[in-house]
Structure formats: C-alpha cells, structure tokens
Design an enzyme around this catalytic site. Sequence first.
Site, short mmCIF file in Angstrom:
data_model
loop_
_atom_site.label_atom_id
_atom_site.label_comp_id
_atom_site.label_asym_id
_atom_site.label_seq_id
_atom_site.Cartn_x
_atom_site.Cartn_y
_atom_site.Cartn_z
N SER A 1 15.52 19.16 -17.42
CA SER A 1 14.32 20.24 -17.49
C SER A 1 14.83 21.51 -18.02
O SER A 1 15.92 21.93 -17.61
CB SER A 1 13.38 20.48 -16.23
OG SER A 1 12.90 21.55 -16.01
N HIS B 1 0.85 -1.28 -0.06
CA HIS B 1 0.07 0.15 -0.19
C HIS B 1 0.75 1.37 -0.19
O HIS B 1 0.55 2.35 0.46
CB HIS B 1 -1.01 0.11 1.24
CG HIS B 1 -1.61 -1.08 1.60
ND1 HIS B 1 -3.06 -1.67 0.65
CD2 HIS B 1 -1.48 -2.28 2.26
CE1 HIS B 1 -3.07 -2.74 1.24
NE2 HIS B 1 -2.46 -3.30 2.07
#
Lengths: 434, 434, 434, 434
Positions: free
Chosen positions: D265, D144
């Site tokens: 980027s 999870h």
Amino acid sequence: MIPRYSRPDMVSIWSPETKFRIWFEIEAHATTALADLGVVPKEAAQKVWDEGSKAVFDIERIDEIEREVKHDVIAFLTHLSEIVGPEARFVHQGMTSSDVLDTCLSIQMARAADLLLKDLDGLLAAIKRRAYEHKTTPTIGRSHGIHAEPTTFGIKLAQAYAEFDRCKQRLEAARKEIATCAISGAVGTFANIDPAVEEYVAKQMGLTPEPVSTQVIPRDRHAMFFATLGVIASSVERLATEIRHLQRTEVLEAEEYFSAGQKGSSAMPHKRNPVLTENLTGLARLVRGYVTPALENVALWHERDISHSSVERMIGPDATIVLDFALARLTSVVDKLLVYPENMQKNLDLLGGLVHSQRVLLALTQKGVSREDSYRLVQRNAMPVWRGEGDFLTLLKEDPDVSKALTAEEIEACFNLDYHFKHVDTIFKRVFGE
Amino acid sequence: MIPRYSRPDMVSIWSPETKFRIWFEIEAHATTALADLGVVPKEAAQKVWDEGSKAVFDIERIDEIEREVKHDVIAFLTHLSEIVGPEARFVHQGMTSSDVLDTCLSIQMARAADLLLKDLDGLLAAIKRRAYEHKTTPTIGRSHGIHAEPTTFGIKLAQAYAEFDRCKQRLEAARKEIATCAISGAVGTFANIDPAVEEYVAKQMGLTPEPVSTQVIPRDRHAMFFATLGVIASSVERLATEIRHLQRTEVLEAEEYFSAGQKGSSAMPHKRNPVLTENLTGLARLVRGYVTPALENVALWHERDISHSSVERMIGPDATIVLDFALARLTSVVDKLLVYPENMQKNLDLLGGLVHSQRVLLALTQKGVSREDSYRLVQRNAMPVWRGEGDFLTLLKEDPDVSKALTAEEIEACFNLDYHFKHVDTIFKRVFGE
Amino acid sequence: MIPRYSRPDMVSIWSPETKFRIWFEIEAHATTALADLGVVPKEAAQKVWDEGSKAVFDIERIDEIEREVKHDVIAFLTHLSEIVGPEARFVHQGMTSSDVLDTCLSIQMARAADLLLKDLDGLLAAIKRRAYEHKTTPTIGRSHGIHAEPTTFGIKLAQAYAEFDRCKQRLEAARKEIATCAISGAVGTFANIDPAVEEYVAKQMGLTPEPVSTQVIPRDRHAMFFATLGVIASSVERLATEIRHLQRTEVLEAEEYFSAGQKGSSAMPHKRNPVLTENLTGLARLVRGYVTPALENVALWHERDISHSSVERMIGPDATIVLDFALARLTSVVDKLLVYPENMQKNLDLLGGLVHSQRVLLALTQKGVSREDSYRLVQRNAMPVWRGEGDFLTLLKEDPDVSKALTAEEIEACFNLDYHFKHVDTIFKRVFGE
Amino acid sequence: MIPRYSRPDMVSIWSPETKFRIWFEIEAHATTALADLGVVPKEAAQKVWDEGSKAVFDIERIDEIEREVKHDVIAFLTHLSEIVGPEARFVHQGMTSSDVLDTCLSIQMARAADLLLKDLDGLLAAIKRRAYEHKTTPTIGRSHGIHAEPTTFGIKLAQAYAEFDRCKQRLEAARKEIATCAISGAVGTFANIDPAVEEYVAKQMGLTPEPVSTQVIPRDRHAMFFATLGVIASSVERLATEIRHLQRTEVLEAEEYFSAGQKGSSAMPHKRNPVLTENLTGLARLVRGYVTPALENVALWHERDISHSSVERMIGPDATIVLDFALARLTSVVDKLLVYPENMQKNLDLLGGLVHSQRVLLALTQKGVSREDSYRLVQRNAMPVWRGEGDFLTLLKEDPDVSKALTAEEIEACFNLDYHFKHVDTIFKRVFGE
C-alpha cells in the site's frame, strides 16, 4: 474492446495517456489545496503544475517502475518525481491510492456518459427526422407477429424516440450519480487530509464530493451506471429487432442501406441481410452481460476490497465503447434506412380487410348488438377470409345479421384507414412536444 | 414467492382480489370518461360503479370462465356483466385487454414501490439511530480484510445510510417511471377510443398517461424498475456481508440478536450463526437474478408480443416480495444488532500499533525525510511487529534513524486515536444533514 | 412457482410431504446403518422404521415446533420422537442437519431430473414423428431472416431433435453429478459418524457418496445442474422462436393448434396468436435467470455458510417446475402444430427463383468462369428480380454472358428443388440413426 | 482482453494469424476432398497446399480487401488467390462462409479448452501437493464463519481438489461437444457439396462432423461451453474466497506469497493484502458475466442470424483468456501459499474448547441422557465460555449433572483432536485414489 466495435473518442477516454493526465490533475489540484491550507509549500505546488503540465508522461517508464514496485500509483508518483524533482515529495500527502484511482474512474465514467449522451442526441435527431418523414405513412401494426390494426411508420418511430428519450434521462441521472470525488484517506476518515482538499479537487474537476467514502467510492453508484447502460442496450435491441423483422423477405417494409460495393454473401449474391441490426442485437447482449458483474461488485468487504478492480478495468471501457459504437451504428441505420411505403401498403392489404374487424365489432356493439353476438358475427365472417375464401368487406355486406345492424355505408366506413390516424398529431405532440 | 420470505402487505398487492379490483376501477373510470364524451350512457356508467363497487368478485367463477374462453380479461368482463347486467356491454368500449392489464401492472408496481420506499424509510431510521449511538465508537477500518486505520462504527453505518438513501432516490425515480397509464387500443393509435379517456383514468388512478404506447406500455420502464431493485438488493448484500464478517468467531465485533429459545445448531449448541444476514445474501442473489429476464423483456416484437407476461407474472411479485422481506429483515437486524465496543477495541490493539504506520510515515515526510526513505523506515519497524517480535511504538522509539526526525512525543502523538475522529462531525453532517 | 406454470408430478417432488418422507428415509437408513455398526440398538432402528413408515407426518405440527425452536431439522426430529417414542433418541446420532437437508435436496433434484428426462423423451418423440412426416416437405431456408436456399421442414425438425438429444445427454450428466449423499458430520470429517453410514444410505437411496463434503455438498454440483437447465431453456426458446416466426401473418407456414372455443383477442377475433410459443420464450428467460444465482452460490465461506439455502428454496422448485411445464407445452405445440406445406411452397416461389442463385453461381464457376465474374453475372440478373423487374430464370437465359457458359437446360437444372434434397436421408440417418 | 490478464499461448489461439492459418487448412483440406471426389482437379488442390503452406498471410492486405468488399471470408479468399494463382478458384467450391468460420471457431474453442485443461492439471497438482503437505495440520472448520469442529488444512485442500477435478471432467465434456465440423452449405442441406467433404475435413482437423447444421453449428454447444467456464470460474472464486478469509488480520492462518520488493500500500507499509485472490474474485465475476450472453445466443432466427457473432468475437477470447489467467494465478497462489499452522492452532484454542461441544453432547446421549437434556447441559456450560467466563473443560467437570453421566476421563477424551482426524485417510483415498 476490439477495434471492430470501437470509436476513437470513447477509446481515448480509457487510454493510459488520459488516465495519467487525470491522475496528474487530481494530484496537482490536491497539492494546490494542501498549499492553500499551509500543509505544503505553495512553490512546491506551483512547481508540480509547471513541470507536470508540460510533461508527456512516459507510459513505458511507468510500466517499468510498476513491474518493480507492483503498485500503479506509486509507479506514477515515482515517475512524477523524475519529472518534477524533489518538490514531488509534497504530492499525494495524506492521500491514499484509491483517492486518485476512484476519482479518476468517476471522471472517465462521467466523460463516457457525456459521449453517450451526445450519441443519444444524434440518435434522437435521426429518429425524429424519419418519424416526421413517415408521420402518416400507413403500415400494419402487429401484435404477436400477427396483423392487428393500422398504424403509421411515424408512430413506430415516435415510440422509439420516446424510449430513447427516457434512456437519455436515465443516463443523465446515472452520470450525476457517478460524478463524485473521494479524497478521504485510507478508510475515509480524513485523518491525514482535510476535507477541504476533497472539496477543492471536486470543484476543479467538475465533481461533487462523496459524502462518505471508505477508501473507495461506494460501488452502488457504479452498479447503477452499468445497469442503466444495460437498459439502454436493451432499447437498442428493441429497435434493431424491429428493423430485422421489417427486412424479412416476406415483409420487406424497410431495409438497412446497402452500399454499391457490398457483398451480402459469398454464396447468394442477391441477399441483402440486416447484418447491422443483427450485430446490434449481439452487442446488446454484451452490454447486458456487464450488468451482473457490476451488481456483484457492490458488496465489497468492510471498507473495501479490490475485487471490483479487474471487473471495472474490463467493463468500464467495454460497456461504454460497445454502447457508443452501437448507438452510432443504430443512428446510421435509422438515418439511411430504406423505407418502402408501397410494401407497407401491400402488407396492409394482405388480409383482405381483416385488420378492420375490431372496428366492425365496435360498430356492431354501438348499434346495440351485445358484445358476445358482435364477436360471433365478426368471427364467422373473418374465418373464411383467413382461409382465403373471400373478402371481408363483401362477406360482411352479405351477412344478413350484420346488415340488420349496419348499412353498407357504415360497413365501408369501418375500412377507412384515416379513421386510425386521427390522433397521430396528439401522439406526436406528446412525444416531440410540438 | 414462498410464504417464508413473504409479508402480507406486499403479497396482497399481487393477489387476485387486488388485481380484479384494480381492473374494475380502470374499466369503471374508463366507462365514466366514455360517458362524459357521450359515447356511452351516463346511467350505464353509474350502474357499473354502483354494482361493481359493492360486489365481491368471485375468483373461482372468473377462473371457470377463463378455462372456457382462454382469455383472462374476457373472463373478467363476462363475470362483470353477470354482476352489472346488460349495461356491462358499455364497459371496455374501444379498449384492448392490455389497456387494463398493463395499467393494472403499473399500479401494482407503483404500490409495491411505495411499500419498498416505506421499508427503506424504516431501514434508514434504524441505521441512523445506531449510527448516532456509535458515532465515536472506535473500530478498525479494514481494506482487503486487513487492518488499515481506525474509524468509528458510526461512520460504517453512516456509509450504509448514505447508500440506502441513494437507493431510495433511485426507487423514487423508478416508481415515477413505472406509474403510467395506457388506454390506447390495439396498436396504440386511439383509433377506437379518445385519448381523453386515458387522461381521465390516469388522473383518477394517480398515474401519468403513457406518451406513446403500442397496445402495451414499453418494457424499458419495467426493466429500469427491476434493475433498480437489483441495485438495492446488492446494497442489502453489502451491509449483510459486513455484519457476517463482524460476527466471525475471530472478529466478533457485532452479532445478530439471538433470542433465548433459538437453537443455533443441532450439533453445536454454543454456535450463534449470522443466519439472517447469510439469508439476506442469498435473497440478494435472487433479486439480482430477476434483472436479466426483465432486460430481455424489452425487445418485444413489433407493437408487442406476450413473452414478457410469464416473466412478469413471476418476477413482479417475487422481486418485490423478496426485497420487501429483505429490507424488513435487515431493518430488524440493524435495530437489534448486538454491538461489542470492547471487542472492537481489542481488535484495534491486535497489531501492536501497526495501524498507525501511515501516520508515522506522514510525520516523517513532514519532517523532510523523503517518501522513499520514510517508507523504508516504517517498513523495517513494522515487519518485526508483524512477525510478533515487538511493539511498534517501542521499536520506532529505539530506531536511531526515526529518532533523528521525530521526538518520542511526536512518535507517541501518532498513536492517538482521536486524531482519526476529528472529522466525524463533518461526515455525519454530510450524510444526515445535521 | 405459480400454478399456471406448474404440473402436479413436479410440484409434488418439492412438497413438504415428500421432503419429510425423504428426511425420514435418510434418518431411518442411517439408524439402520448405525445399528449394523453396533452404535445403536437394532430394535430401536426397527422401531423407527416400523412407526415412521406407517406415520403420516403432521406438517402443521412440525411448523409449530419450528416456530419455537427456529430450526427445521430439530422440529422434524422432535415430531418424529412424538411418533416413534423414546427410541427416537438414537436417530440422527453423530449427524448434522445438513446431512439430511443436502442429501434430501440431491434426491429431489435427481427426481426432478428424471421427470425432465421423461419430458425430453416425449418432446423428442413428438419432434421425430413430425420430422418424418415432413421429411421432404420443401420449405425455404432462411439466413438473417432472408430467403437463402431450399431445405425441408423435416430437416428443420431434425435439427431440433439433435439439439434436444444433446440437451438430454447434458441433463443425464448433470443428474449423475447431483445425485450424491453426504453424511459426514459438522465439517465433513466423519468425526462422530462412520463413513460406512454414508455409504449405506447412499446405496439405499440410489446415490453415490460425496467424496469430500464440508457439512454441505459442494455447490458447484448444483451450479452445473442449473446451468444445464439454462441451456435446455435456451433450446426451448430457439424452437419456440422458430414457430413464432413461421406463424407471422406474412409467413404463415405453421400455426399453433387453435381450439374451437379459444378467443385470440378481445378486440380482433380473426387473430390466431402464437401465444404458447411466446409464453415459452418468456419461460426460457425465467429459467436462464436462475443460472447466475446458482453460480453465485458456489463460493460459500469456509466449510459452509447458509446463503445458498434461500436461493435453492426458490430456484430448486421454480427452475424445474417451469422447465417441466415448458417442455410439456413445447411437446404439445410440436405434436399438434398445424403445418401448411402449400404456404411453404408459396414462400419458396416468392423471389422468382432467386433462391437458386448459389447454384447458378456454382454452375458458372464449374464451367470455368472465375468466381468474381460468376458473382457479377449472377448479381446483375438477381438485382432486377429483387426490384420486381423480372423472373430470374428468364433473365439468366437472356443474358448473353451467362449463355456463353451455360445452356438453357443447364440453367433450368439449377432450379430443380430435388437437387437440394438429395442428402436428406444422410442427415436423418445421422440424427435419428436409422 | 487486456494484456494484464492475458497469457501468450491463449492469446495466440485467437490471433488473426492463427485464424487465417486455420481457415487455410479447412479450405485446403476441403479442396483435397473435392479433388478426391473428382469435383476439382487434383493438381489444383495440390497447388493450394503447396503455395498456402509456405505463405505468410498478409493480415493488413486482407483487412484492406475486407474494407472494400465488407466480407471477411471473401477478403481471405481473394488474398489466397493472390498467393495461389488461378487454381484458387477451385477453393471454397459449394461452401458457404460459415463452413469456414464456424469450423474455425470450433477448433479455436477446442484448443482453448486444451490449454484450460492443462491449467487445471497444473492447479490440481499444486493443490494435491499442498494437501498432502498439510494432510494432518489441524485447523478449525467453520460454518457460518463461526468455529464448528476441527478439521485439517489438508481436508480443505482435498475438497478443492475434488471440486477442480469435477471442473476438469465438465470441461472435457464441453470440449468434446464443441469440437464439431460443419461443411454443409448455405442452409445445411449439402446441396452443393458432398457430406464426404465435411467428414474428410473433420477427420483431418480432429473434429466430429456436426450431425445437422443449418449454415451454422447450433449455438447450444457454445452455450454449454461458456456455461461450463462460468462454473469453473465460480469454483475459482470459492478457493480464492477461502484464502482471502484465511489472510484476514484476525485469522491469519495463511497468506499469499509476498515478494521482497512488493509494496502493499502506498500508505500502510505493513499491509500484506490478499490482492491476488481478490483479483481472482473479480475475474470470476467477469467469466460468469459471459454465460448469459452465450445462452442468449442460442435462439438464432431460422437457419441462422448473425447476432451471435459479435458476442463470440468478444467472449470467445475474453472468457478463455481470463480463465486461463485466473487458473494460472490460482495455481501460483496455492503453490506458494504461506501456511501458518501455529496460527491455526491458536485459533483452534480461541474458544476455550467450545468446539468440542458436539462430542460432549454425543457422549452424554450415548450414556442414556435424552437429546434434549444433553443439549441443555452442554448449552448451559457453553454460554459462560462464550462470554469469557471460564474454560469449557473445567466447567463441564464441575457440573454435577454432567458428572452423573460422564467421568472426568470421559470428558477429557472429548477434547482430543485425533478423534476428528481418524478418517482423513478415507477422505484422501476417496479424493486422490491413493
């Protein structure tokens, strides 16, 4: 998309030339807006427009730079600086690559939608023309592939018209949704760029500003767009399937146009196969197949991840190019469809009048026979006809229980085709508004 | 749909009780319209209303008849005649089963849409409340799962609000599309029934008449409906995925509410797992999975075949019940979400100021350093920070080339969070209109 | 899955009763293995078997506990301790919930596969019987829905047999893949449980141990299983579509069995609609629709997340129950299919011999006429026949260019049906191995 | 497929050159077989081989002819006759176009499978190497997204190895299924061609004869092939998703290799984004998207329609080219993955020992504390740690109820990592067989 299923106008929307031209316009408009805000010199903005507008972007050079820097927008900006000179450093101020990429994609998708809307107009016009041509051409309506009651070939086409008209409205809505502009910076906060820039570029490029972006325009917009294409493709499949059925050897109520030089099969020269509509069935599967990847693109991680990009590089062009081709092909098929009213009549007569059983049933109940009794009376005369043991009209007239309720004239009246066509005008008015 | 993912209001729309009540209303309204046209006696129409309105339809009895006649509408009509008496023979005059079935499905889908719209309203209200609560709670924006620039938790939620607001508009459009009425006979020609009946029933039931039907309402409408649900489900997945990410052990910026008695794991009692949002991710897959069958349902053969029916018997209830459950669950998750601003701040500080690199880059270029040089200056100070070898602010101040362009104060100004939040109001105004 | 498309044996595999019984067996076998390893007392393991074997698990009680603890396995274990007494604390030692849940799912899927394999055996037997019955029943083969060359109805069915035989082999492979057992603890390291326990339970339950699990059994296994069901469903659709085509009013070469009391339509009592095969077409869409969610389940996060669970709760039962129903229905349709050899012959004769054009073409080339000339000769005689202006045999005999190459006897020989059937035995031997 | 996601070997399988070469080989082998049967002259067959083998097929010329005759195989045969001369009339005797097209597609798909199998071998080798390298590198296992218990990075990779090894076996099965040859004439009856020709060509081309074809090879084979690719793509997504998670800023346990010149980027130079694995996630969506069209291709009408063709023209190349690219990219990512054991250890320590709670729980129960009491004891010490209010080990030692059952040494033993790794050898032996 392979050339076989491509048309030049749509292909050109997705070409590198178009893409870089749109990138330039976004960057140049943004620079103008930045100049208006006093962030960059007005002369620099003007220089960008002057040099960029007359330049032809060298795609191979951009590719070469990209191989080095591994970043497409940086490669483009580097090339732009080769064209514009030192003023190019004022370009892309405070912007992030996605501001350019995503706004460009919006523009490409909006333009693609415009072409598809034009395609739909063409298709609607063709269907409408043929619908009026065959407004009262009798043909058998079929449910479950089984003869039901008479209808007209025009009504069949009116249904197709109404369906594609809905498709057009859906595409208009999807186009509106996708036509947004995002120039909001690395995570959408406008930290380094004023929202006024986004508003200015949006206006210049015919877009609306994205209310809140997160480096990227949210992908639920794109998902809705591709889902809409999937619905349209399914409607293409429906009409294509209808024509394939009509061209079956045993039915032969219509045929795709077959040019003189065309060979249907290397082995069976008599064959005239509905290959165009079969092809459209396959193309519909392709377009539908692009819907799920587009839906899976919605749940990007946090402000964005780039998993959507490879999907869109493929399905952006593929879905719009295939659907453009399919709509044009379907338009041509409808436009030139060979329609055989005599075969429609022949098929109408095939069942010896059984298609009028519902009317007989109704006539009986209207004379006070119970529904259950009426049903049994009709069924016991229908079954021999089905087995090829008689003609429905004759059998009904000879049935004493039927005769108790209906005169011979009343029975015959049930076999009149015009009875079925009395509301064709109503339907046409509803569909075509005239 | 299994009870675990079902809520009673949506389930009841798809119950046999509701279905037969709608069937009755369609039939009874049609009988009234037929009476107004003089086709059937007014007293008969009144009797149908009188008896039917007070009757409770006996589902087991209808099933019993259906097992015999193998036809659901005939079974219902037979049962209705048991209730109404001989006047029942005037019911269903000139109609075909699909007139009832398809119009009923339209009503059920429209009512399901109404519930989902209400769900969306609830979800939007919850998101809005939490968005304003955290309008200026600083948090790191992430692209590619990597820290990018600061944003606020409120902006994250504003994005979700805008997305679900679009979903609402799409669903309103889909609801409008699906809410049509067809009472047009065996192949849609109104041969045995006046279009006025369809218009009357449509009006009474809050529907618009289907312009041209072919025994059935065309399935592109239903396809559009389910495609829209698929888009909404994908948006559910997006927000659910965001929360799952925020709850990760290493991130822990937010958590699903965890009730006192709840056990997270039989083995690891400390675990608080984002099981609700994981569940929502799975439910989104389910709803998306229903889109393609709905698209495949469009291309029915000729005027209709019945292949769509089994699909709709399943996905009609399943898609709307699951989505209703998912929207309610997501609303509850958002409503009660535990938000940890202190952890958000901790994560913001994790990179020693690297998230401000874009601002430094911009400050450098604004001082006349070329983009390429600025990039290199920032990168050479960023990389040691990345390797844990220093603090970005300190390194920048100590870099002589940086110092040539920027004063210490100018460098420090680049590290101010407020800089990023100056347009939060703009964004909120765009999204919430206030 | 709704009762309408459910059969009891498959439904019972997915019942809570079956599930809890399997859970018990897994836990009890694991306890035995732990006792063999000396980890828990042998008497405790025996007590668990003794009490649990004779107990009926109280599903409402388990639900009640689950509502409190919000965990299904803990709820079951708590109930088990109510039955077994204090020795129950030795149950589930070192195990994690998924050890039970996932192994149980494997068993349910394997059992479901066994039922489906039995269904396929039944279907194959029915197809085989009808194939031999119609081994030499002449019928027209159709490509593109257009008459091509003669074949036999038996060959059509032999194709279906071969296809479903492949489906059976695929399902056997998928069953083998899914039948694994994982009892490996919280992240699959066997930290708290010896691998011998997994091996023991696997052997007792007819499974193989999962080589490496990560709390869960990897979902590529399940994806392969559901993908295989999707392929089988598509083959169901193929045969169903064939029958729907054959039952078309204009074709009518076969019909679904129509029982005496059955009403085809409330309005058109003569109609005998292929509703079972239309239904199968829809059911195939449903099963196909479950494939993508299963594929999306593969990429769980890290060692596991629980997003797969809601998907499997639905598609586990739904896909297997629907496919079980569909295979049984298809078996019944094939078994009782009404076949009309006389109509097949009538359709064979429909084109006035055009279906023999390929043979004429070949005869011409074998006499030295070029392929292009042969093609033109055949085509110029075929086209008038197509337009209804003559009989192919007669026209060919009268064509002087044809007569130059072929005698009248040679032309006539081209029209002999037996020519097409000389390899039926070969095909049957290949397919049925006898 | 666009060049960006294409590798030359796979692209070349789908090139016109390869296609026409395969067509030639099929035709030439068939002519040889016909010559062996005495149907055509042996010299003609030899001439075909002699001329065709040395010829380079002129693709533009073939396209030119196709534009005229609108049939690709006729165009090729016409071109072949230009090369071979009059003996070319013996080529394609008794064959139908699909005999060539479908057998060619089988060969292309089998060759594509061979490349993909080679890709999988490369991927498996890379995973295995890294798995052994990190066989005992401790890392936290997560369920999870929440810390569960320790595992090793090698076990993570062993899982991936086992998964791709299954993928390989599935692809081998799919390859075997697809590698069939059909030379059976217009409807598959061998009316005009002896089955011996099919057997001969099959043997020469490395295929098995299709037991019963119907002009075409049945499409369930192709569906199974593409479904298998969809499963493999989903496994690619799983491993890609794992790496994306590990590269998250807060986790940073591994990173994609980042070359010196690469810019992450345009705006944030410090960013190192997992763009390759994000890209793989998108590519997986694409390949999955091709599954449903392939499934929809199965239900062709009667002996065949051509709707499958456009789908296969696209997804045949697209699915195999993208998957080839994806597997190669994933191999490279795994091969060069930067792994940070120190960060793994840092994350392991993040929860102050809470990950050992399961062991403490077990130790308590083994000392006779009831499961419920043990759970409560562990939970009451875990919760303060979770809130940052202490260290788990210390708190446990200070808890008087815990101390009643466990000595300090026994508690400490629960915190030993080696305990979790004692079965690593077992797992590796199961997965790698060594």
